[in-house]
Design a protein around this motif. Sequence first.
Motif, mmCIF file in Angstrom:
data_model
loop_
_atom_site.group_PDB
_atom_site.id
_atom_site.type_symbol
_atom_site.label_atom_id
_atom_site.label_comp_id
_atom_site.label_asym_id
_atom_site.label_seq_id
_atom_site.Cartn_x
_atom_site.Cartn_y
_atom_site.Cartn_z
ATOM 1 N N ILE A 164 -3.217 -6.442 9.182
ATOM 2 C CA ILE A 164 -2.786 -7.847 9.212
ATOM 3 C C ILE A 164 -2.150 -8.160 10.563
ATOM 4 O O ILE A 164 -2.366 -9.225 11.142
ATOM 5 C CB ILE A 164 -1.764 -8.117 8.089
ATOM 6 C CG1 ILE A 164 -2.333 -7.732 6.727
ATOM 7 C CG2 ILE A 164 -1.304 -9.565 8.111
ATOM 8 C CD1 ILE A 164 -3.193 -8.741 6.082
ATOM 9 N N ALA A 165 -1.367 -7.199 11.073
ATOM 10 C CA ALA A 165 -0.719 -7.422 12.362
ATOM 11 C C ALA A 165 -1.756 -7.655 13.449
ATOM 12 O O ALA A 165 -1.635 -8.568 14.262
ATOM 13 C CB ALA A 165 0.170 -6.230 12.709
ATOM 14 N N THR A 210 -3.257 -11.086 13.145
ATOM 15 C CA THR A 210 -2.451 -12.221 13.593
ATOM 16 C C THR A 210 -2.435 -12.346 15.101
ATOM 17 O O THR A 210 -2.210 -13.418 15.615
ATOM 18 C CB THR A 210 -0.997 -12.111 13.100
ATOM 19 O OG1 THR A 210 -0.466 -10.872 13.578
ATOM 20 C CG2 THR A 210 -0.921 -12.138 11.607
ATOM 21 N N LEU A 234 -4.396 -11.956 1.710
ATOM 22 C CA LEU A 234 -4.216 -12.673 2.961
ATOM 23 C C LEU A 234 -5.366 -12.373 3.923
ATOM 24 O O LEU A 234 -5.913 -13.263 4.572
ATOM 25 C CB LEU A 234 -2.916 -12.188 3.596
ATOM 26 C CG LEU A 234 -1.946 -13.248 4.011
ATOM 27 C CD1 LEU A 234 -0.538 -12.753 3.795
ATOM 28 C CD2 LEU A 234 -2.146 -13.588 5.449
ATOM 29 N N MET A 290 -8.496 -14.177 2.764
ATOM 30 C CA MET A 290 -8.495 -15.608 3.054
ATOM 31 C C MET A 290 -8.828 -15.867 4.501
ATOM 32 O O MET A 290 -9.497 -16.825 4.843
ATOM 33 C CB MET A 290 -7.135 -16.198 2.723
ATOM 34 C CG MET A 290 -6.959 -16.426 1.244
ATOM 35 S SD MET A 290 -5.457 -17.320 0.923
ATOM 36 C CE MET A 290 -4.280 -16.017 0.874
ATOM 37 N N LYS A 307 -0.886 1.482 2.445
ATOM 38 C CA LYS A 307 -0.172 0.217 2.538
ATOM 39 C C LYS A 307 0.236 -0.083 3.979
ATOM 40 O O LYS A 307 0.110 -1.206 4.476
ATOM 41 C CB LYS A 307 1.060 0.250 1.646
ATOM 42 C CG LYS A 307 1.786 -1.079 1.600
ATOM 43 C CD LYS A 307 2.772 -1.099 0.475
ATOM 44 C CE LYS A 307 3.634 -2.339 0.546
ATOM 45 N NZ LYS A 307 4.594 -2.378 -0.546
ATOM 46 N N LYS A 356 -0.957 -8.892 -2.197
ATOM 47 C CA LYS A 356 -0.828 -10.140 -1.446
ATOM 48 C C LYS A 356 -1.374 -9.987 -0.038
ATOM 49 O O LYS A 356 -2.027 -10.876 0.501
ATOM 50 C CB LYS A 356 0.643 -10.538 -1.346
ATOM 51 C CG LYS A 356 1.156 -11.281 -2.538
ATOM 52 C CD LYS A 356 2.522 -11.815 -2.202
ATOM 53 C CE LYS A 356 3.248 -12.243 -3.457
ATOM 54 N NZ LYS A 356 4.670 -12.437 -3.202
ATOM 55 N N LEU A 357 -1.093 -8.842 0.577
ATOM 56 C CA LEU A 357 -1.549 -8.630 1.948
ATOM 57 C C LEU A 357 -3.072 -8.561 1.999
ATOM 58 O O LEU A 357 -3.697 -9.105 2.912
ATOM 59 C CB LEU A 357 -0.922 -7.355 2.524
ATOM 60 C CG LEU A 357 0.598 -7.433 2.722
ATOM 61 C CD1 LEU A 357 1.146 -6.088 3.155
ATOM 62 C CD2 LEU A 357 0.950 -8.495 3.748
ATOM 63 N N GLU A 409 2.903 -6.512 -3.562
ATOM 64 C CA GLU A 409 2.984 -6.862 -2.143
ATOM 65 C C GLU A 409 1.697 -6.470 -1.424
ATOM 66 O O GLU A 409 1.157 -7.233 -0.624
ATOM 67 C CB GLU A 409 4.175 -6.167 -1.505
ATOM 68 C CG GLU A 409 4.665 -6.920 -0.307
ATOM 69 C CD GLU A 409 5.519 -6.088 0.611
ATOM 70 O OE1 GLU A 409 6.169 -6.662 1.456
ATOM 71 O OE2 GLU A 409 5.511 -4.854 0.481
ATOM 72 N N LYS A 441 -0.836 -3.267 6.502
ATOM 73 C CA LYS A 441 0.075 -4.078 7.313
ATOM 74 C C LYS A 441 -0.368 -4.106 8.765
ATOM 75 O O LYS A 441 -0.309 -5.144 9.426
ATOM 76 C CB LYS A 441 1.494 -3.517 7.231
ATOM 77 C CG LYS A 441 2.200 -3.872 5.961
ATOM 78 C CD LYS A 441 3.665 -3.578 6.092
ATOM 79 C CE LYS A 441 4.352 -3.810 4.765
ATOM 80 N NZ LYS A 441 5.767 -3.476 4.821
ATOM 81 N N ARG A 442 -0.798 -2.941 9.254
ATOM 82 C CA ARG A 442 -1.235 -2.899 10.659
ATOM 83 C C ARG A 442 -2.485 -3.741 10.858
ATOM 84 O O ARG A 442 -2.666 -4.384 11.890
ATOM 85 C CB ARG A 442 -1.453 -1.448 11.092
ATOM 86 C CG ARG A 442 -0.143 -0.819 11.560
ATOM 87 C CD ARG A 442 -0.117 0.696 11.477
ATOM 88 N NE ARG A 442 -1.323 1.351 11.994
ATOM 89 C CZ ARG A 442 -1.826 2.481 11.487
ATOM 90 N NH1 ARG A 442 -1.245 3.061 10.443
ATOM 91 N NH2 ARG A 442 -2.892 3.024 11.995
#
Lengths: 434, 732
Positions: free
Chosen positions: B35-36, B39, B68, B71, B28, B64-65, B61, B32-33
Amino acid sequence: MAIDGLIILDNVGRPIVQTSFHSTSPAYPLIHIDTYNNALAKVSRPDDVDPVLYVSGINDDKPSACCHVGCGGLRILAPISGDVDPLFAFAYLRTFIDILREYLGHVSASTLRDNFDVVYQLLEETLDSGGHPLTTSPNALREIVIPPSLLNKLLSVAGANISSLSAASSNPFASPIPWRKANVRHNNNEIYFDVVEELRAVVNRSGVSLSNEVLGKIDTNSRLSGTPDLLLTFSNPKVLTDCSFHPCVRLPRWSRDKALSFVPPDGPFILMEYRFSPSSSNSSSLGVNQVPVPVMLKPSVVINENGGTIDLTAISRLSTRAIEDFTVELYLGQGAGAPNFMVSGGGSWAFDPRTLVLRWEMANLPPSSSHSLRGSWTSSIPNPRAARAFRVRFAIQQHTFSALKIDQLRLTGEAYKPYKGVRGRSLVDLEWRW
Amino acid sequence: MSFRAGPRKGENYELSQDLNSEYRDKRKDAIKRVIASMTVGKDVSGLFPDVLKNMQTDDLEQKKLVYLYLMNYAKTQPELVILAVNTFVKDSDDPNPLVRALAIRTMGMLRAEKIIDYVSDPLQKCLRDDNPYVRKTAALCVAKLYDLKPELVLENGFLEQLHDMIADSNPMVVANTVAALSDIHASVTSQPDYSPDDPALFNVTTNILNKLLIALNECSEWGRIAILDALARYKTDDEKEREHICERVIPQFQHVNGSVVFAAVKVIMIHMRGIRREDLCKQFIRKMAPPLVTLLSSPPEVQWVALRNINLLLQKRSDLLQNEMRVFFCKYNDPLYVKVEKLDIMVRLANDNNVDALLSELKEYASEVDVDFVRKSIKAIGQTAIKIDSAAERCVNVLLDLIATRVSYVVQEAMVVMKDIFRKYPATYEGIIPTLCANLDELDEPEAKASLIWIIGEYASRIDNADELLNMFVDTFTEESYPVQLQTLTAVVKLFLKKPDVSQGLVQRILNTATKDCDSPDVRDRAYIYWRLLSSDPAAAKGVVLAQRPPISLSRTTVSPVLLEELLAEIGTLASVYHKPAETFIGRGRVGADSVQRKGQDLVDDRLATQKALQTVAAGQQSENLLDFDDVPASDSQPSGLAATTIIPQTPAAANLLAGTSANPLDDLVSIFGGGTTGAASAPQNPFGGLAFGGENGFGSPVNSAPPTSLGSSVASPVQTQKPADDLLGLF
């Protein structure tokens, strides 16, 4: 009707977070950022950038508009295309900022970066890619996006807990009331009402208010279990004019007998906003129907060839209550420098060489006390043009201008007896011309 | 996953390792990393297979990530997304409604051709879901699907299903359904050749109307806006029904969200047109005022939008907010764009009762720091003087006070305003002329100079040393800007006609210079006109040049009444903020695509122009020159600018405007005067004062052949003016 997305810029105009802009070309968010930065470069005060910027399309793209608001050091842009109400975009932006505040506490570039996963989830949940705002009610949102603090707490516990948490909110939007969570449980049932009123006035040099209005709101924090149905009545509802309400308030009941009947959301919310005007008739003439300004300022400002002098006395007109957080600000004009001031009666002064604003602060003005600020400054520009008005702000606790009084609060639908609390507070924001 | 071998080392390699970790937390955290990195613009598409493996999870959660991530890359790498389709379809059947909603929403957003065909079945199910959250999410998904592949929506009967959902028990579902149907409606009508009975059109029927009115009070603010927008499109001839709608919508004025308020105002303004009971309309208007005033205590950008809309509403209903001028007083810290709008509205609200308060405010503003704002405040004093006859003298006194400050830009602006006061009240304030002339040396801006010269020329017979003063300008004639040259020329000729004995030499000198040494065709041509006029028939010259002109007046509207009606129907939209019809800047539907570019361009210019527009007075300065010619026929019967404006509805250009084909103000300008008798006299009052940008279009218009062509030219560029000026000469 379309808010095409949302872009959050840091204080130098670089994007930190943005929605994915699915249905537009990749350049679309970039031209909006450029347009904003170009407009910013053209004005002397960042606040003077027109709030709706026209963005011409590239190639065969349709032209669009860029709505933007500031928040802390950040700038949030909402590109809109089509004939949309810019207010729609602004309303969404404000709502989103409120949500961010609630989730992150303080909104800044670093908190956004630290919690980007939460911010992204919030963006996804609050704004549909077709431009429709979705779930923005804090109660409903908390069921689908877990606030970071709670999450961190859970992460520190065993990993197994995480999935059980997700399961806990597995029946979202089951509540028949859109703004209230279902099955709320509190050990202590309590509800607090803060009546906050703000006096905004422009006062001329002899102390006469030129424009004068009191805006009030009732900040409410509800921590009640189940589905409480509340009825709030006032002893003097006549003082409330131009009211607007949280969607939970039943409007027909209000127009019938000026009582607020509602099932509150859980947690903090603004129950209503209103305007207080002492006598609503004959509002065009001066004098009688105005709220008296609780301080008296005696300003004497002289501007000469190479600077100016200020002699300012502030007298509290309140006889029983103290004035708190008293600040006076004055922009001293281009080229201002070398400020030399003295204060009497406590407090301190400071001069910000960047904004060229002189600031006089006092934590407390006892009733009927008198304080003064004297001194001078120099200017590198002959005959400097200083601001024509002092900006004066302060607060008064336990006081409301309207003397709005809550008569009683009745609760039906639940068996318990809640603890109720009511507080009054006044803020004052004056423009005092010299 | 051998087709895309990841890098062996570096950040992505580590991420890939972690994504495949056996520990849930580590995976998990790795997502997150990823996604970071995404961005901040790093390319993490190489991790696609690794991320995809983490899609199957009961941690919402994390899901969802991953979604994301999908998408984000769906647009650039649709072939990879196909790999995820099965999971989407499976998720849309998940016991957790959040997962179902998430799956259907994400599928709607992917916009990948290959995935659409898989959407139909899950969507079908989700539209009938037990959970309202899933239903309302699915409703919006239909609109997106329609955007990509309309036939799919029609084939699967999604439209019928949406129509059924208007009767849903949950108001939020109703609101989203209305939003989806409206989106589809908009996308149909944006096609140039749509058929009026396209099944996808969303026509609000009486039946639907009642359901909407019920849902209106129960849904969220955004839902209310969608419903109100649909109500605004409802068409009925039944007056009772219109009254009913208005009464049901009025409570929305008490919503805290300003956008809801304006959506409600729009509905009322549209349906009020069909209500003949004036008392009822008055009541609606009265109820409209408080929420508008409340909006003025909002943040500045909201205030600005509110002010622009209020400005428009005031042009239609001047009784709105008539006692509320004080709330529009400018605060020192207001941004400039708010102050400017407030000034405009304050002048609109000015009347005999509040003019003193207004003037002392304006005088205060004239000493503020910001130069632009100071100038605008002084202009506002002039507008007040022109608007309220009884206050003119007080305005003049305030202006004299300001001139006495000797602050350069204050004096110059006051001079310009003074000239307009003279034009409105001829021969009333001659006593102050010496004071004005005393400030001659201060003036360095062309507009201010030209204004003073105009005053000198106009009152040459009362100013003893007029010839000396003008002589100064004749000396520097060739160095001056064209407006100053034109004014100097006219003023000298006026002086000559009034006091021929002292200025014979002066007039010869200037006519000589202007015809020989001047490169502006405007100046040169006018000099020739004067010359011939003076040499052939001095009496006629007197009749032409010195004739009385009708006093100027302040227009009640800044947009033409027809445009105003159109804009009022769009209150609470960009159109009403820009004060321009929508097709001029969005170019959808009603106007051909080729014109969009040009009109979009106009918009920018025109926003400047709009700001200038209220300075109608100032803009008149350019056309002043032409007034001198054109006035002979006008001097007897003189409907002023306002009277001329009322002719608009019958003119062809008005019809154009109604049809949305003509966005060019000049078109209707020209035709106004085609219909009126007093042509150019009204030019200065014309709302579109800063017209200079639109000149060429006006010329292209067919109405242009009407005799008083002078109008079009009065605002066009110098080169174009040449022609009509010649024509006019012929006329005389």
